[in-house]
Design a protein around this motif. Sequence first.
Motif, short mmCIF file in Angstrom:
data_model
loop_
_atom_site.label_atom_id
_atom_site.label_comp_id
_atom_site.label_asym_id
_atom_site.label_seq_id
_atom_site.Cartn_x
_atom_site.Cartn_y
_atom_site.Cartn_z
N LEU A 77 -20.90 -9.73 -0.09
CA LEU A 77 -19.45 -9.81 -0.28
C LEU A 77 -18.97 -8.68 -1.17
O LEU A 77 -17.91 -8.12 -0.95
CB LEU A 77 -19.08 -11.16 -0.90
N ALA A 96 -13.31 -11.50 -1.91
CA ALA A 96 -12.29 -12.29 -1.21
C ALA A 96 -11.86 -11.57 0.07
O ALA A 96 -11.69 -12.21 1.12
CB ALA A 96 -11.09 -12.54 -2.11
N LEU A 106 -14.76 -11.98 2.71
CA LEU A 106 -15.35 -13.30 2.95
C LEU A 106 -15.40 -13.70 4.42
O LEU A 106 -16.46 -13.96 4.97
CB LEU A 106 -14.60 -14.37 2.14
N ILE A 114 -12.46 -18.47 -3.77
CA ILE A 114 -13.56 -18.12 -2.86
C ILE A 114 -14.49 -19.32 -2.70
O ILE A 114 -14.86 -19.69 -1.58
CB ILE A 114 -14.32 -16.89 -3.37
N ARG A 140 -12.98 -22.03 -0.50
CA ARG A 140 -13.09 -21.70 0.93
C ARG A 140 -14.51 -21.91 1.42
O ARG A 140 -14.73 -22.43 2.51
CB ARG A 140 -12.67 -20.26 1.21
#
Length: 91
Positions: A38, A48, A51, A79, A82
């Motif tokens: 990431l 973010a 992602l 993050i 999610r």
Amino acid sequence: QLESHYAPRASLRLNADAPKPGETYLGFGGHAHGPHTLSARADLIEAAANLFSKLHEIDAGASAIAVAPIPETGLGEAINDRLRRAAAPRG
């Protein structure tokens, strides 16, 4: 709110320090084991932004995904939210 948000076909294991056999690893910062990360710099804004594209990319060819720990501070909270939704049981 829905328990599940984006749900990859592959199983998702969160807060993984390293992949187990058969898992593709999605790294972050110092936890980088392989080609997928990431953010190698541990930048939460970069993480973010990456992602969903990284999850989709890995999901296209993996049956199991292990995700590195993401700090529960600032943008890291969103993050992780999610990711928890993506890992939630479907049904």
